[in-house]
Design a protein around this motif. Structure first.
Motif, PDB file in Angstrom:
ATOM      1  N   ALA A  31      40.575  22.079  35.117  1.00 21.52           N
ATOM      2  CA  ALA A  31      41.809  22.884  35.234  1.00 21.52           C
ATOM      3  C   ALA A  31      41.942  23.871  34.070  1.00 21.52           C
ATOM      4  O   ALA A  31      42.528  24.940  34.220  1.00 21.52           O
ATOM      5  N   ARG A  32      41.390  23.518  32.915  1.00 22.26           N
ATOM      6  CA  ARG A  32      41.517  24.430  31.768  1.00 22.26           C
ATOM      7  C   ARG A  32      40.787  25.731  32.049  1.00 22.26           C
ATOM      8  O   ARG A  32      39.697  25.748  32.571  1.00 22.26           O
ATOM      9  N   ARG A  33      41.445  26.795  31.710  1.00 18.49           N
ATOM     10  CA  ARG A  33      40.869  28.111  31.956  1.00 18.49           C
ATOM     11  C   ARG A  33      41.346  29.025  30.844  1.00 18.49           C
ATOM     12  O   ARG A  33      42.467  28.865  30.359  1.00 18.49           O
ATOM     13  N   THR A  34      40.535  29.962  30.423  1.00 18.06           N
ATOM     14  CA  THR A  34      41.027  30.952  29.462  1.00 18.06           C
ATOM     15  C   THR A  34      42.028  31.850  30.163  1.00 18.06           C
ATOM     16  O   THR A  34      41.701  32.487  31.167  1.00 18.06           O
ATOM     17  N   VAL A  35      43.250  31.850  29.631  1.00 18.98           N
ATOM     18  CA  VAL A  35      44.322  32.677  30.205  1.00 18.98           C
ATOM     19  C   VAL A  35      44.757  33.661  29.124  1.00 18.98           C
ATOM     20  O   VAL A  35      45.048  33.263  27.995  1.00 18.98           O
ATOM     21  N   ARG A  36      44.776  34.937  29.462  1.00 19.13           N
ATOM     22  CA  ARG A  36      45.087  35.960  28.453  1.00 19.13           C
ATOM     23  C   ARG A  36      46.447  36.616  28.642  1.00 19.13           C
ATOM     24  O   ARG A  36      46.887  37.371  27.806  1.00 19.13           O
ATOM     25  N   PHE A  37      47.104  36.342  29.784  1.00 23.62           N
ATOM     26  CA  PHE A  37      48.421  36.934  30.042  1.00 23.62           C
ATOM     27  C   PHE A  37      49.401  35.823  30.396  1.00 23.62           C
ATOM     28  O   PHE A  37      49.076  34.938  31.195  1.00 23.62           O
ATOM     29  N   GLY A  79      45.651  29.167  27.651  1.00 26.34           N
ATOM     30  CA  GLY A  79      45.391  29.584  26.279  1.00 26.34           C
ATOM     31  C   GLY A  79      44.128  30.400  26.193  1.00 26.34           C
ATOM     32  O   GLY A  79      43.299  30.392  27.117  1.00 26.34           O
ATOM     33  N   CYS A  80      44.016  31.122  25.107  1.00 27.35           N
ATOM     34  CA  CYS A  80      42.777  31.860  24.850  1.00 27.35           C
ATOM     35  C   CYS A  80      42.368  31.684  23.397  1.00 27.35           C
ATOM     36  O   CYS A  80      43.182  31.802  22.480  1.00 27.35           O
ATOM     37  N   TRP A  81      41.120  31.408  23.228  1.00 25.04           N
ATOM     38  CA  TRP A  81      40.507  31.199  21.918  1.00 25.04           C
ATOM     39  C   TRP A  81      39.941  32.545  21.488  1.00 25.04           C
ATOM     40  O   TRP A  81      39.007  33.055  22.100  1.00 25.04           O
ATOM     41  N   ALA A  82      40.519  33.153  20.476  1.00 29.63           N
ATOM     42  CA  ALA A  82      40.009  34.450  20.012  1.00 29.63           C
ATOM     43  C   ALA A  82      39.347  34.257  18.652  1.00 29.63           C
ATOM     44  O   ALA A  82      39.903  33.612  17.758  1.00 29.63           O
ATOM     45  N   CYS A  83      38.158  34.814  18.525  1.00 32.44           N
ATOM     46  CA  CYS A  83      37.364  34.569  17.320  1.00 32.44           C
ATOM     47  C   CYS A  83      37.615  35.628  16.234  1.00 32.44           C
ATOM     48  O   CYS A  83      37.003  35.568  15.161  1.00 32.44           O
ATOM     49  N   ALA A  84      38.540  36.564  16.481  1.00 38.11           N
ATOM     50  CA  ALA A  84      38.772  37.688  15.557  1.00 38.11           C
ATOM     51  C   ALA A  84      38.895  37.276  14.080  1.00 38.11           C
ATOM     52  O   ALA A  84      38.339  37.961  13.208  1.00 38.11           O
ATOM     53  N   ARG A  96      48.498  43.822  22.119  1.00 38.63           N
ATOM     54  CA  ARG A  96      49.396  43.293  23.139  1.00 38.63           C
ATOM     55  C   ARG A  96      49.231  41.771  23.245  1.00 38.63           C
ATOM     56  O   ARG A  96      50.199  41.019  23.272  1.00 38.63           O
ATOM     57  N   ARG A  97      47.975  41.330  23.262  1.00 36.79           N
ATOM     58  CA  ARG A  97      47.781  39.890  23.461  1.00 36.79           C
ATOM     59  C   ARG A  97      48.284  39.090  22.266  1.00 36.79           C
ATOM     60  O   ARG A  97      48.909  38.057  22.430  1.00 36.79           O
ATOM     61  N   PHE A  98      48.051  39.588  21.050  1.00 34.59           N
ATOM     62  CA  PHE A  98      48.534  38.842  19.885  1.00 34.59           C
ATOM     63  C   PHE A  98      50.026  39.075  19.637  1.00 34.59           C
ATOM     64  O   PHE A  98      50.704  38.237  19.062  1.00 34.59           O
ATOM     65  N   MET A 148      37.442  30.657  37.772  1.00 32.34           N
ATOM     66  CA  MET A 148      36.504  30.033  36.821  1.00 32.34           C
ATOM     67  C   MET A 148      35.304  30.969  36.612  1.00 32.34           C
ATOM     68  O   MET A 148      34.603  31.307  37.574  1.00 32.34           O
ATOM     69  N   PRO A 149      35.058  31.439  35.386  1.00 36.80           N
ATOM     70  CA  PRO A 149      33.860  32.257  35.153  1.00 36.80           C
ATOM     71  C   PRO A 149      32.607  31.440  35.496  1.00 36.80           C
ATOM     72  O   PRO A 149      32.616  30.217  35.380  1.00 36.80           O
ATOM     73  N   PRO A 150      31.532  32.124  35.931  1.00 34.66           N
ATOM     74  CA  PRO A 150      30.347  31.377  36.377  1.00 34.66           C
ATOM     75  C   PRO A 150      29.775  30.490  35.271  1.00 34.66           C
ATOM     76  O   PRO A 150      29.830  30.839  34.095  1.00 34.66           O
ATOM     77  N   ARG A 151      29.256  29.365  35.658  1.00 30.76           N
ATOM     78  CA  ARG A 151      28.614  28.441  34.724  1.00 30.76           C
ATOM     79  C   ARG A 151      27.129  28.357  35.039  1.00 30.76           C
ATOM     80  O   ARG A 151      26.715  28.405  36.199  1.00 30.76           O
ATOM     81  N   LYS A 152      26.323  28.214  33.993  1.00 28.77           N
ATOM     82  CA  LYS A 152      24.896  27.990  34.204  1.00 28.77           C
ATOM     83  C   LYS A 152      24.707  26.608  34.821  1.00 28.77           C
ATOM     84  O   LYS A 152      25.461  25.680  34.501  1.00 28.77           O
TER      85      LYS A 152
HETATM   86  C1  LIG Z   1      34.053  30.225  20.054  1.00 31.82           C
HETATM   87  C2  LIG Z   1      34.759  31.013  21.126  1.00 31.82           C
HETATM   88  C3  LIG Z   1      35.172  32.296  20.856  1.00 31.82           C
HETATM   89  C4  LIG Z   1      35.865  33.037  21.828  1.00 31.82           C
HETATM   90  N1  LIG Z   1      36.318  34.280  21.490  1.00 31.82           N
HETATM   91  C5  LIG Z   1      37.038  34.982  22.406  1.00 31.82           C
HETATM   92  C6  LIG Z   1      37.615  36.228  22.048  1.00 31.82           C
HETATM   93  O1  LIG Z   1      37.490  36.696  20.905  1.00 31.82           O
HETATM   94  N2  LIG Z   1      38.327  36.884  22.979  1.00 31.82           N
HETATM   95  C7  LIG Z   1      38.503  36.402  24.244  1.00 31.82           C
HETATM   96  O2  LIG Z   1      39.179  37.044  25.054  1.00 31.82           O
HETATM   97  N3  LIG Z   1      37.980  35.197  24.624  1.00 31.82           N
HETATM   98  C8  LIG Z   1      37.260  34.484  23.736  1.00 31.82           C
HETATM   99  N4  LIG Z   1      36.755  33.243  24.067  1.00 31.82           N
HETATM  100  C9  LIG Z   1      36.972  32.720  25.438  1.00 31.82           C
HETATM  101  C10 LIG Z   1      35.707  32.853  26.295  1.00 31.82           C
HETATM  102  O3  LIG Z   1      35.526  34.183  26.666  1.00 31.82           O
HETATM  103  C11 LIG Z   1      35.852  31.923  27.525  1.00 31.82           C
HETATM  104  O4  LIG Z   1      35.971  30.596  27.090  1.00 31.82           O
HETATM  105  C12 LIG Z   1      34.645  32.040  28.458  1.00 31.82           C
HETATM  106  O5  LIG Z   1      34.593  33.316  29.057  1.00 31.82           O
HETATM  107  C13 LIG Z   1      34.691  30.997  29.591  1.00 31.82           C
HETATM  108  O6  LIG Z   1      35.907  31.079  30.303  1.00 31.82           O
HETATM  109  P1  LIG Z   1      36.881  29.808  30.454  1.00 31.82           P
HETATM  110  O7  LIG Z   1      37.374  29.459  29.076  1.00 31.82           O
HETATM  111  O8  LIG Z   1      38.009  30.257  31.356  1.00 31.82           O
HETATM  112  O9  LIG Z   1      36.110  28.679  31.035  1.00 31.82           O
HETATM  113  C14 LIG Z   1      36.079  32.491  23.114  1.00 31.82           C
HETATM  114  C15 LIG Z   1      35.667  31.178  23.376  1.00 31.82           C
HETATM  115  C16 LIG Z   1      35.031  30.435  22.388  1.00 31.82           C
HETATM  116  C17 LIG Z   1      34.620  29.005  22.688  1.00 31.82           C
END
Ligand SMILES: Cc1cc2nc3c(=O)[nH]c(=O)nc-3n(C[C@H](O)[C@H](O)[C@H](O)COP(=O)(O)O)c2cc1C
Length: 200
Positions: A10-16, A147-152, A91-93, A187-191
């Motif tokens: 269910a977890r997914r990167t959500v940006r909005f 949630g979204c994990w941003a590495c900035a 905008r996102r931050f 869900m983004p594609p997975r290997k």
């Molecule tokens: C270490 C790490 C850094 C990431 N950095 C960014 C980022 O800077 N910006 C962003 O939009 N997403 C970032 N992501 C999210 C990934 O793009 C996302 O996890 C990946 O595309 C797979 O999508 P999912 O999380 O929905 O499964 C990061 C994820 C990880 C684990």
């Protein structure tokens, strides 16, 4: 997938996000999940800054943005492309209901005289922070949050520390945006397993 593992899918990167705030007790539940993560030496090196002050959020976002502009200019990116990227990032931050900075500290990690082992300790601290971050994001998904994990912050640790008044011992790793999803991304594609694992 068995019931209590369904949150992994269910977890997914959500940006909005919707503008609704994340209640304080839910924020604490996310931190509680982070606290339960495995950590090297059980040193619990991960640290979290819940950015509540609008002024600090603005300061952090604008300083990171300025730095990113400089990096993009140096890389020869066009002004139009720079503007698009910075607008999206600001905008996102700027609008995420909850912003959490993740870092680590080496305070309770082992100390070594040689560089190789010091580097390994720092890697372990970073890995521990990543494990805690994943726990936090999974807990967020379990609470109906995206949630979204941003590495900035990795690219401008000094700027992040100075903007938020953090000590030199805090090593920034990620900026998490969290909120109630405004959409459900696919869900983004997975290997396939065969592409990422070997059995020996
Ligand atoms: C270490 C790490 C850094 C990431 N950095 C960014 C980022 O800077 N910006 C962003 O939009 N997403 C970032 N992501 C999210 C990934 O793009 C996302 O996890 C990946 O595309 C797979 O999508 P999912 O999380 O929905 O499964 C990061 C994820 C990880 C684990």
């Amino acid at each position: 997938m068995p019931g209590d593992l369904s949150v992994l899918a269910a977890r997914r990167t959500v940006r909005f996000y919707r503008p609704d705030p994340v209640p304080e007790d839910v924020v604490r539940a996310l931190l509680e999940a982070a606290r339960l993560a495995p950590s090297a030496h059980n040193a619990q090196a991960a640290r979290f800054v819940i950015i509540q002050s609008p002024e600090l959020r603005r300061r952090l976002t604008s300083r990171m943005s300025r730095r990113w502009r400089r990096d993009l200019e140096r890389a020869g990116t066009s002004e139009a492309a720079i503007r698009v990227q910075l607008r999206f990032s600001e905008r996102r931050f700027g609008q995420a209901p909850l912003l959490i900075l993740v870092g680590y500290t080496l305070e309770d990690m082992d100390e070594y005289p040689d560089r190789a082992r010091r580097t390994a300790e720092a890697t372990m601290a970073s890995q521990s922070a990543a494990a805690a971050t994943q726990n936090l994001l999974l807990a967020a998904a379990a609470h109906g949050l995206g949630g979204c994990w941003a590495c900035a912050p990795l690219f401008c640790p000094g700027i992040v520390r100075r903007a938020l008044g953090l000590p030199a011992s805090f090593v920034p790793q990620a900026l998490l945006t969290i909120g109630y999803p405004a959409h459900t991304p696919p869900m983004p594609p997975r290997k396939p397993i065969d592409a990422i694992a070997v059995f020996r």
